[in-house]
Design an enzyme around this catalytic site. Structure first.
Site, PDB file in Angstrom:
ATOM      1  N   LYS A  81       0.857  -1.157   0.012  1.00 51.72           N
ATOM      2  CA  LYS A  81       0.110   0.123   0.006  1.00 51.72           C
ATOM      3  C   LYS A  81       1.053   1.184  -0.070  1.00 51.72           C
ATOM      4  O   LYS A  81       1.463   1.398   0.873  1.00 51.72           O
ATOM      5  CB  LYS A  81      -0.766  -0.163   1.365  1.00 51.72           C
ATOM      6  CG  LYS A  81      -1.540   1.133   1.460  1.00 51.72           C
ATOM      7  CD  LYS A  81      -2.253   1.269   3.207  1.00 51.72           C
ATOM      8  CE  LYS A  81      -2.712   2.499   3.518  1.00 51.72           C
ATOM      9  NZ  LYS A  81      -3.326   2.664   4.630  1.00 51.72           N
ATOM     10  N   TYR A  94       2.230  12.496  20.515  1.00 52.45           N
ATOM     11  CA  TYR A  94       2.447  11.234  19.539  1.00 52.45           C
ATOM     12  C   TYR A  94       1.156  10.818  19.122  1.00 52.45           C
ATOM     13  O   TYR A  94       0.466  10.117  20.081  1.00 52.45           O
ATOM     14  CB  TYR A  94       3.412  10.388  19.676  1.00 52.45           C
ATOM     15  CG  TYR A  94       3.624   9.276  18.711  1.00 52.45           C
ATOM     16  CD1 TYR A  94       4.102   9.483  17.673  1.00 52.45           C
ATOM     17  CD2 TYR A  94       2.971   7.892  19.123  1.00 52.45           C
ATOM     18  CE1 TYR A  94       4.433   8.446  16.798  1.00 52.45           C
ATOM     19  CE2 TYR A  94       2.918   6.896  18.364  1.00 52.45           C
ATOM     20  CZ  TYR A  94       3.538   6.999  17.135  1.00 52.45           C
ATOM     21  OH  TYR A  94       3.796   5.929  16.275  1.00 52.45           O
TER      22      TYR A  94
HETATM   23  N1  LIG Z   1       3.928   6.627  10.727  1.00 54.87           N
HETATM   24  C1  LIG Z   1       2.742   6.377   9.812  1.00 54.87           C
HETATM   25  C2  LIG Z   1       2.210   7.913   9.350  1.00 54.87           C
HETATM   26  C3  LIG Z   1       2.245   8.063   7.975  1.00 54.87           C
HETATM   27  C4  LIG Z   1       3.047   8.706   7.371  1.00 54.87           C
HETATM   28  N2  LIG Z   1       2.544   8.813   5.839  1.00 54.87           N
HETATM   29  C5  LIG Z   1       1.283   8.136   5.739  1.00 54.87           C
HETATM   30  C6  LIG Z   1       0.410   7.875   4.946  1.00 54.87           C
HETATM   31  C7  LIG Z   1      -0.690   7.101   5.186  1.00 54.87           C
HETATM   32 CL1  LIG Z   1      -1.637   6.785   3.837  1.00 54.87          CL
HETATM   33  C8  LIG Z   1      -0.933   6.774   6.309  1.00 54.87           C
HETATM   34  C9  LIG Z   1      -0.112   6.871   7.421  1.00 54.87           C
HETATM   35  C10 LIG Z   1       1.154   7.575   7.183  1.00 54.87           C
HETATM   36  C11 LIG Z   1       3.501   5.599   9.001  1.00 54.87           C
HETATM   37  O1  LIG Z   1       4.594   5.732   8.384  1.00 54.87           O
HETATM   38  O2  LIG Z   1       2.742   4.664   8.461  1.00 54.87           O
END
Ligand SMILES: N[C@@H](Cc1c[nH]c2cc(Cl)ccc12)C(=O)O
Ligand SMILES: Cc1cc2nc3c(=O)[nH]c(=O)nc-3n(C[C@H](O)[C@H](O)[C@H](O)COP(=O)(O)OP(=O)(O)OC[C@H]3O[C@@H](n4cnc5c(N)ncnc54)[C@H](O)[C@@H]3O)c2cc1C
Length: 516
Positions: A75, A453
């Site tokens: 994904k 956080y």
């Molecule tokens: N720490 C999470 C946060 C995150 C950073 N980019 C995205 C994008 C999407 Cl679609 C969801 C979540 C995240 C992570 O790295 O998964």
């Protein structure tokens, strides 16, 4: 020594907890997991955060070990369709935000973006997803993002210690039931006692602590620490200990879902390597491509739509392939337990709390809870400070994610049905209104988002604000006086990189077919 862990429930939460603590503490911990043979698991949690790779690494598992067993795919983003208006789409990708002269590239984009698509101009991932590609080459090498594989592993054990340092370029989509099965084998091979039976009664001692659970056929199971992984039932935490539940229904009204598993020839269909959330009249539909099928479901508010109408809409949306698929109707309990650790009982998973799956946060909540429990694992003194640290951290993560989700609805420009109009006037969590006012002047940064956080970096907020289109945003005034040359070079570099990658990366389907 406190070392007897009893886990009630064998869904994703139960088995992730069992396998993690076996990996963490080995033979020094005694783990019993009891799950009902009659009450099924929810089993629709299919998309994740990228951080879950730390979970698998902790267990010593490589992608090739678990992914084929769970029909898993990559994904690269959440794709939002029709949230601004019908026909519009944008991505929330797993890709770090670039900055130029101390301003995020999106700020420069607001001033003079090359096109009207912030996501394609500021990130590489959207074009890779549109082309249906894999972020790994067939030999397994990862695309050269500002991320070096393995480099962030030494920074710390918990997800919060990694945040903001790097951004891994993808998360996963998989069959939750197959993952639970995979982790069952992993756990049992490492000594977890697995009992299939119904817990009929939770026994409390005179202090109100859990002394054991009574099962239908295996008698009483005793232990030191009890983990409630019984899903929305929250048998230990809410029923036995009567810990209050804090509902989010006033700010997030979606309380129902209907899901379908639709077998598909993915080779013929191709894999769009992302989770798609398509806005509907009274909610949204998820589409998750897996190897061999798609998972799909309509998340909606019962106050606006009946289950029958939701199912009909979903079947029409999917088309003839859905004809034989059986619909799974689910009532969702949205909110969190006031505390998730009370006395000697910790709730993990749906029993602790849940928000609608719009940003696929359910498994992230579980992973985060497990990490925090490992970090604050008690001893015989049952130091209350540990419980407080744990409870605060769980509450912050859930409240922060709630705020992020509410922003999706407040910021969505769409207002063509009562559902979408009401989304603009509904109560929003304390503090969010003020933050939105700030973001109208300056795009979100670490100083101006939810202050604890909660898994989501500031750039995620930028994507939602820029993509949803209902809140007017302005570039920083300073950019009017700054030389735009560097920003333009950055936009050009993104175009070049996108071109190079789309010419060389393999199709996502071909990558997984080679792995299987
Ligand atoms: N720490 C999470 C946060 C995150 C950073 N980019 C995205 C994008 C999407 Cl679609 C969801 C979540 C995240 C992570 O790295 O998964
Ligand atoms: C519609 C929907 C979509 C979702 N999509 C996503 C997603 O895309 N990404 C994501 O990360 N998360 C998602 N989630 C969340 C995800 O499904 C859950 O977080 C995850 O499955 C964990 O569930 P659980 O283990 O807490 O509970 P459950 O899966 O409900 O498991 C409960 C367990 O408790 C057992 N049990 C219950 N009562 C008893 C009893 N009396 N005795 C013994 N055992 C008992 C059951 O047998 C079962 O094993 C989604 C959730 C929903 C509702």
């Amino acid at each position: 020594m406190l070392n007897r862990l009893v886990i009630v429930g064998g869904g994703t939460a139960g088995w992730m907890t069992a396998s993690y603590f076996k990996a963490a503490f080995g033979d020094r911990i005694d783990i019993t997991l009891v799950e009902s043979g009659n009450v099924g698991a929810v089993g629709v949690g299919e998309a994740t955060f990228s951080d879950i790779r730390h979970f698998f690494e902790f267990l010593g598992l490589k992608e090739k070990d678990w992914m084929p067993a769970c029909n898993a795919t990559y994904k690269l983003a959440v794709r939002f369709e029709n949230w601004r208006e019908k026909g519009h789409s944008f991505y929330h990708p797993f890709e770090q935000m670039r900055s130029v002269n101390g301003f995020p590239l999106t700020d420069w984009w607001l001033r003079e973006g090359p096109t009207d698509r912030f996501d394609r101009d500021c990130f590489v991932m959207p074009s890779i997803i549109d082309a249906g590609l894999s972020p790994r080459n067939l030999d397994g090498t990862l695309i050269d993002q500002p991320f070096v594989e393995g480099a962030d592993e030494m920074q710390g054990l918990t997800m919060s210690e990694h945040q903001g340092k790097t951004q891994f370029p993808y998360a996963y989509q998989f069959e939750a039931a197959l993952l639970a099965k995979y982790l069952t084998k992993y756990s049992v091979e490492r000594g977890v006692t697995h009992i299939t039976d119904d817990v009929q009664k939770v026994n409390l001692d005179e202090r109100g602590w859990i002394s054991g659970v009574t099962t239908a056929e295996h008698g009483d199971i005793t232990g030191d620490l009890f983990v409630d992984c019984t899903g929305f039932r929250a048998l230990l935490m809410n029923k036995a200990l009567e810990v209050p539940f804090v509902s989010y229904a006033d700010t997030l009204p979606n309380d129902s879902a209907v899901a379908l598993q639709v077998p598909q020839d993915m080779k013929a269909r191709g894999i769009l390597p992302c989770t798609t959330a398509t806005a509907q009249d009274a909610g949204w539909i998820w589409t998750i491509p897996l190897m061999g099928r798609i998972g799909t479901g309509y998340v909606y508010a019962k106050d606006y739509l009946s289950p029958e109408e939701a199912e009909r809409t979903l079947r029409e949306f999917v088309g003839p392939a859905a004809a034989d698929a059986e619909a799974n109707h689910i009532r969702m309990r949205i909110g969190r337990s006031e505390n998730s650790w009370v006395n000697n009982c910790v709730a993990i998973g749906l029993s602790s709390g849940f928000v609608e799956p719009l940003e696929s946060t359910g498994i992230f909540f579980i992973h985060h809870a497990i990490e925090q429990l490992a970090k604050n694992f008690p001893d015989d003194s049952w130091n209350p400070v540990q419980r407080k640290l744990y409870n605060d951290s769980i509450a912050h993560v859930m409240d922060g994610v709630r705020e992020f989700l509410v922003l999706h609805y407040v910021a969505a420009k769409r207002d063509d049905t009562q559902y979408w109009r009401d989304a603009k006037t509904r109560r929003i969590p304390d503090g969010l209104a003020e933050r939105i006012e700030t973001w109208k002047t300056q795009l979100p940064d670490t100083e101006t988002v939810f202050p604890y956080y909660h898994g989501l970096p500031p750039y995620s907020y930028m994507c939602i604000l820029l993509g949803m289109g209902g809140i007017e945003l302005k570039p920083s005034p300073a950019l009017a006086l700054s030389d735009p040359g560097l920003a333009q070079r950055e936009f050009a570099a993104i175009r070049d990189k996108t071109r190079r990658l789309t010419e060389t990366l393999p199709k996502a389907y071909d990558y997984f077919a080679a792995q299987h």
